[in-house]
Design a protein around this motif. Structure first.
Motif, PDB file in Angstrom:
ATOM      1  N   GLU A   8     -25.931 -68.860  -3.570  1.00  0.00           N
ATOM      2  CA  GLU A   8     -25.750 -70.048  -4.393  1.00  0.00           C
ATOM      3  C   GLU A   8     -26.632 -70.009  -5.638  1.00  0.00           C
ATOM      4  O   GLU A   8     -26.208 -70.418  -6.733  1.00  0.00           O
ATOM      5  N   ILE A   9     -27.886 -69.512  -5.500  1.00  0.00           N
ATOM      6  CA  ILE A   9     -28.777 -69.411  -6.657  1.00  0.00           C
ATOM      7  C   ILE A   9     -28.219 -68.407  -7.658  1.00  0.00           C
ATOM      8  O   ILE A   9     -28.263 -68.629  -8.879  1.00  0.00           O
ATOM      9  N   GLY A  10     -27.683 -67.277  -7.142  1.00  0.00           N
ATOM     10  CA  GLY A  10     -27.085 -66.293  -8.040  1.00  0.00           C
ATOM     11  C   GLY A  10     -25.909 -66.856  -8.810  1.00  0.00           C
ATOM     12  O   GLY A  10     -25.755 -66.611 -10.019  1.00  0.00           O
ATOM     13  N   ARG A  11     -25.061 -67.634  -8.124  1.00  0.00           N
ATOM     14  CA  ARG A  11     -23.929 -68.243  -8.828  1.00  0.00           C
ATOM     15  C   ARG A  11     -24.403 -69.267  -9.846  1.00  0.00           C
ATOM     16  O   ARG A  11     -23.808 -69.401 -10.932  1.00  0.00           O
ATOM     17  N   LEU A  12     -25.487 -69.999  -9.523  1.00  0.00           N
ATOM     18  CA  LEU A  12     -26.032 -70.945 -10.489  1.00  0.00           C
ATOM     19  C   LEU A  12     -26.528 -70.220 -11.737  1.00  0.00           C
ATOM     20  O   LEU A  12     -26.268 -70.660 -12.874  1.00  0.00           O
ATOM     21  N   VAL A  13     -27.246 -69.096 -11.531  1.00  0.00           N
ATOM     22  CA  VAL A  13     -27.747 -68.329 -12.680  1.00  0.00           C
ATOM     23  C   VAL A  13     -26.583 -67.792 -13.507  1.00  0.00           C
ATOM     24  O   VAL A  13     -26.606 -67.841 -14.744  1.00  0.00           O
ATOM     25  N   ASP A  14     -25.543 -67.271 -12.849  1.00  0.00           N
ATOM     26  CA  ASP A  14     -24.382 -66.763 -13.581  1.00  0.00           C
ATOM     27  C   ASP A  14     -23.719 -67.874 -14.392  1.00  0.00           C
ATOM     28  O   ASP A  14     -23.330 -67.672 -15.549  1.00  0.00           O
ATOM     29  N   LEU A  42     -36.630 -73.401  -2.994  1.00  0.00           N
ATOM     30  CA  LEU A  42     -36.664 -73.927  -4.368  1.00  0.00           C
ATOM     31  C   LEU A  42     -37.518 -73.080  -5.295  1.00  0.00           C
ATOM     32  O   LEU A  42     -37.554 -73.353  -6.494  1.00  0.00           O
ATOM     33  N   ARG A  43     -38.203 -72.084  -4.767  1.00  0.00           N
ATOM     34  CA  ARG A  43     -39.037 -71.252  -5.633  1.00  0.00           C
ATOM     35  C   ARG A  43     -38.211 -70.528  -6.699  1.00  0.00           C
ATOM     36  O   ARG A  43     -38.615 -70.491  -7.874  1.00  0.00           O
ATOM     37  N   PRO A  44     -37.035 -69.946  -6.362  1.00  0.00           N
ATOM     38  CA  PRO A  44     -36.230 -69.335  -7.437  1.00  0.00           C
ATOM     39  C   PRO A  44     -35.787 -70.339  -8.490  1.00  0.00           C
ATOM     40  O   PRO A  44     -35.715 -70.007  -9.681  1.00  0.00           O
ATOM     41  N   ILE A  45     -35.503 -71.585  -8.074  1.00  0.00           N
ATOM     42  CA  ILE A  45     -35.106 -72.599  -9.052  1.00  0.00           C
ATOM     43  C   ILE A  45     -36.266 -72.930  -9.973  1.00  0.00           C
ATOM     44  O   ILE A  45     -36.078 -73.137 -11.181  1.00  0.00           O
ATOM     45  N   ASP A  46     -37.495 -72.968  -9.434  1.00  0.00           N
ATOM     46  CA  ASP A  46     -38.660 -73.200 -10.294  1.00  0.00           C
ATOM     47  C   ASP A  46     -38.787 -72.095 -11.341  1.00  0.00           C
ATOM     48  O   ASP A  46     -39.099 -72.369 -12.512  1.00  0.00           O
ATOM     49  N   ARG A  47     -38.541 -70.844 -10.921  1.00  0.00           N
ATOM     50  CA  ARG A  47     -38.608 -69.756 -11.892  1.00  0.00           C
ATOM     51  C   ARG A  47     -37.507 -69.883 -12.936  1.00  0.00           C
ATOM     52  O   ARG A  47     -37.738 -69.618 -14.127  1.00  0.00           O
ATOM     53  N   ILE A  48     -36.308 -70.307 -12.497  1.00  0.00           N
ATOM     54  CA  ILE A  48     -35.207 -70.483 -13.454  1.00  0.00           C
ATOM     55  C   ILE A  48     -35.546 -71.588 -14.452  1.00  0.00           C
ATOM     56  O   ILE A  48     -35.315 -71.454 -15.660  1.00  0.00           O
ATOM     57  N   LYS A 102     -38.409 -81.776  -4.429  1.00  0.00           N
ATOM     58  CA  LYS A 102     -38.894 -81.087  -3.236  1.00  0.00           C
ATOM     59  C   LYS A 102     -39.442 -82.093  -2.222  1.00  0.00           C
ATOM     60  O   LYS A 102     -39.146 -82.009  -1.021  1.00  0.00           O
ATOM     61  N   ALA A 103     -40.225 -83.075  -2.708  1.00  0.00           N
ATOM     62  CA  ALA A 103     -40.786 -84.078  -1.804  1.00  0.00           C
ATOM     63  C   ALA A 103     -39.690 -84.975  -1.228  1.00  0.00           C
ATOM     64  O   ALA A 103     -39.694 -85.303  -0.037  1.00  0.00           O
ATOM     65  N   ARG A 104     -38.726 -85.370  -2.076  1.00  0.00           N
ATOM     66  CA  ARG A 104     -37.624 -86.216  -1.586  1.00  0.00           C
ATOM     67  C   ARG A 104     -36.793 -85.476  -0.540  1.00  0.00           C
ATOM     68  O   ARG A 104     -36.387 -86.053   0.471  1.00  0.00           O
ATOM     69  N   LEU A 105     -36.552 -84.187  -0.788  1.00  0.00           N
ATOM     70  CA  LEU A 105     -35.771 -83.410   0.173  1.00  0.00           C
ATOM     71  C   LEU A 105     -36.501 -83.313   1.510  1.00  0.00           C
ATOM     72  O   LEU A 105     -35.894 -83.465   2.585  1.00  0.00           O
ATOM     73  N   THR A 106     -37.833 -83.098   1.471  1.00  0.00           N
ATOM     74  CA  THR A 106     -38.616 -83.025   2.703  1.00  0.00           C
ATOM     75  C   THR A 106     -38.608 -84.354   3.447  1.00  0.00           C
ATOM     76  O   THR A 106     -38.433 -84.401   4.667  1.00  0.00           O
ATOM     77  N   LEU A 107     -38.775 -85.454   2.707  1.00  0.00           N
ATOM     78  CA  LEU A 107     -38.786 -86.773   3.349  1.00  0.00           C
ATOM     79  C   LEU A 107     -37.431 -87.107   3.966  1.00  0.00           C
ATOM     80  O   LEU A 107     -37.367 -87.622   5.094  1.00  0.00           O
ATOM     81  N   TRP A 108     -36.353 -86.816   3.243  1.00  0.00           N
ATOM     82  CA  TRP A 108     -35.025 -87.082   3.806  1.00  0.00           C
ATOM     83  C   TRP A 108     -34.777 -86.219   5.040  1.00  0.00           C
ATOM     84  O   TRP A 108     -34.144 -86.657   6.014  1.00  0.00           O
TER      85      TRP A 108
END
Length: 466
Positions: free
Chosen positions: A223-229, A193-199, A7-13
Motif C-alpha cells: 500500500e505504501i508503494g502504491r501511495l508513492v507511485d 507509519l515510519r515510511p509515511i514519515d519519510r515520505i 499515530k496517537a489517535r490510531l493507537t487510542l482507537w
C-alpha cells in the motif's frame, strides 16, 4: 490544546476497540460460566436428589413420611446428601420431615410457591434470606393419595467463590491482554507509519523549483508503494502543468510584445517630424490593424483562461440538433471559402442532439483551419456519424498535410508548424487549443490524422445529447 497526532489517535482507537472486545468477551464468558455452574451443576444436583427422594417416598406409601438419610441395609450414608438441605412439606406449608443437615431450620415455603406446587409445577428459585444464599428446588409428589412437596436446597457460597475467582481471573487476563496488545499496537503503528514519515519529510523538501524530483520508492509494492507511485504520478502531472504554464506565459508574452513593439516603433517614427494628413491616416490604419490583432489575441487568451478555470466543472449546455448547427458553421465560412476558391461539402448528419457551444466555436475553428490550408480549387468535406452513444464529426481538407513530427503538438497552445507559419503568418496557434479545451469540457475528445501532401482530417468526438 494541541491536537493528537494520527499515530496517537490510531493507537487510542485500537486500544478502545480492544477494550470493547475484551469487555464483551469477559461478560459473555462470565454469563456462560454462571449458567453452567448454577443451571447445570447446582440445579442438576438438587433436582436429582429431589427426584431420588420423591421416588423413595412413592416406593413405600404405607410408611411414615420421612427423609431417607440412611439407605436400607448396611450401606454408608450418601455423600451427595451431606452438602444439601432436604425437607418434605404438605401443600399447606407444614413441615412433615426434614434432613439432619437442616437442624432446627426450615426451608421457606411461601403461599406463592405452594400455589405453583398445587399446579404440579417444579419450581427452582434462589433464596437470599436463608441463613446463607441457597439454590432450592421444590418438587410436587403424590404419596398414598396425599400430595406433598420435596424441597432440596444447596448452598451457593462455593459457587459464588468459584465465580468470583473466575471474574478475577478474567479481569487479570483482560488487563494483561490489553497491556500486551497496546504495546504491540504502538510498536506496529510506529513501524507502519515510519515510511509515511519519510515520505512526508521528503515531500516537504520538494518545492516549486524542484518539481522534477520524485519521492523515493520503497522496495515492496504494498500500500505504501502504491501511495508513492500515485504521488510521483501526481508530481509528474504537476511538473507537466508547470511546464505548460511556463511555456504558455512565455509564448503569450512574446505574442503580445511583438505587435506592441511594432506599434510603439511605428508611432515613434511617425511623431519624429510633421507629416501630411495622408501619412497620418496610413499610420493610424496600420496601428488599428495591430490593435485589432492584439484584441483578437486578448480575447483568445481570456477564452483559454476561462476554460482553464472551469476545467473539471459540469457544463450546463443547451442541447440542440446537430445538423442545423453544422449548416450554420458552413454558411459562416462560405464567403472566406469562395474568396480562396475552396469548396465545402457537408454530408447529411445523423439526427442527434449536442451541446450548442460545440458548434459555435469548435466547428467554426476547425472549418476555418481547413479552409485556410486548402489550396485554390481545394475541397473541404464535413462528415457526421453516430457511433453508439457518441457522435463523430470529421472535417477533411486537401491541403499540404501535417508532418509526422508535428502531429503530437498540433493542439498545443501557440504552436504553429512550418506549413502554418508559411501559409498563414498572421495566426496565433490558439484556435485548435481552444477547440480541444471546449470539446474536453463537454466530455469529448479531438484527434487528427494526416500525411504530408495528403491533407488532414480532424475528428471531433462528443456524447450525443439526450
Amino acid at each position: 490544546m494541541r491536537p493528537l497526532s494520527f499515530k496517537a489517535r490510531l493507537t487510542l482507537w485500537h486500544l478502545l476497540a480492544v477494550v470493547v472486545v475484551l469487555t464483551i468477551t469477559a461478560l459473555a464468558a462470565d454469563w456462560a460460566l454462571s449458567r453452567a455452574v448454577l443451571d447445570q451443576v447446582i440445579d442438576g444436583a438438587v433436582l436429582a436428589l429431589a427426584e431420588a427422594e420423591a421416588a423413595a417416598l412413592t416406593t413405600t406409601p404405607q410408611s411414615a413420611i420421612r427423609v431417607h438419610e440412611v439407605p436400607p441395609g448396611t450401606a454408608a450414608p450418601s455423600f451427595a446428601r451431606l452438602d444439601k438441605f432436604v425437607q418434605v412439606v404438605d401443600l399447606d406449608g407444614r413441615v412433615i420431615a426434614r434432613g439432619l443437615t437442616l437442624g432446627t431450620a426450615r426451608l421457606p415455603a411461601p403461599p406463592s410457591l405452594l400455589a405453583r406446587l398445587r399446579d404440579r409445577e417444579t419450581v427452582f428459585e434462589t433464596v437470599h434470606d436463608f441463613e446463607e444464599p441457597i439454590r432450592m428446588v421444590s418438587l410436587p409428589v403424590d404419596v398414598g393419595g396425599e400430595r406433598y412437596a420435596v424441597q432440596v436446597a444447596m448452598s451457593l457460597d462455593d459457587a459464588y467463590a468459584v465465580l468470583g475467582s473466575a471474574r478475577r481471573l478474567f479481569g487479570a487476563m483482560a488487563i494483561g491482554i490489553l497491556l500486551g496488545v497496546g504495546l504491540i499496537g504502538m510498536i506496529l503503528t510506529r513501524r507502519a507509519l515510519r515510511p509515511i514519515d519519510r515520505i512526508v519529510a521528503r515531500a516537504r523538501e520538494i518545492g516549486e523549483s524542484g518539481v522534477g524530483e520524485r519521492l523515493p520508492r520503497p522496495a515492496q509494492q504494498d500500500e505504501i508503494g502504491r501511495l508513492v507511485d500515485t504521488l510521483n504520478d501526481m508530481l509528474a502531472r504537476i511538473e507537466g502543468s508547470f511546464e505548460v504554464q511556463r511555456r504558455f506565459t512565455a509564448d503569450a508574452a512574446h505574442e503580445l510584445q511583438s505587435p506592441l513593439s511594432r506599434l510603439r516603433m511605428e508611432l515613434e517614427v511617425t511623431l519624429r517630424r510633421r507629416r501630411d494628413t495622408a501619412e497620418y491616416e496610413e499610420t493610424l490604419r496600420s496601428c488599428l490593424g495591430k490593435v485589432e490583432r492584439l484584441a483578437i489575441l486578448t480575447r483568445e487568451l481570456l477564452t483559454l483562461a476561462r476554460l482553464d478555470a472551469e476545467q473539471g466543472r459540469p457544463v450546463p449546455a443547451h442541447v440542440v440538433t446537430l445538423g442545423p448547427l453544422l449548416e450554420g458553421a458552413v454558411r459562416r465560412l462560405t464567403p472566406e471559402a469562395d474568396k480562396r476558391r475552396v469548396t465545402i461539402a457537408l454530408h447529411p448528419s445523423p439526427s442527434v442532439r449536442c451541446a450548442e457551444g460545440l458548434a459555435d466555436l469548435v466547428f467554426t475553428n476547425v472549418l476555418d483551419n481547413a479552409v485556410k490550408f486548402s489550396p485554390p480549387g481545394g475541397r473541404v468535406v464535413v462528415d457526421a456519424a453516430a457511433e453508439g452513444a457518441e457522435v463523430v464529426v470529421a472535417v477533411s481538407d486537401t491541403g499540404p498535410g501535417i508532418p509526422a513530427d508535428e502531429l503530437p503538438r498540433v493542439f498545443e497552445r501557440f504552436y504553429r508548424g512550418r506549413t502554418a507559419r508559411a501559409n498563414e503568418p498572421k495566426g496565433f496557434g490558439l484556435g485548435l487549443a481552444i477547440s480541444e479545451a471546449v470539446v474536453k469540457q463537454h466530455g469529448g475528445a479531438m484527434s487528427v490524422e494526416s500525411a504530408p501532401g495528403s491533407g488532414a482530417t480532424f475528428r471531433v468526438r462528443f456524447p450525443a445529447g439526450a
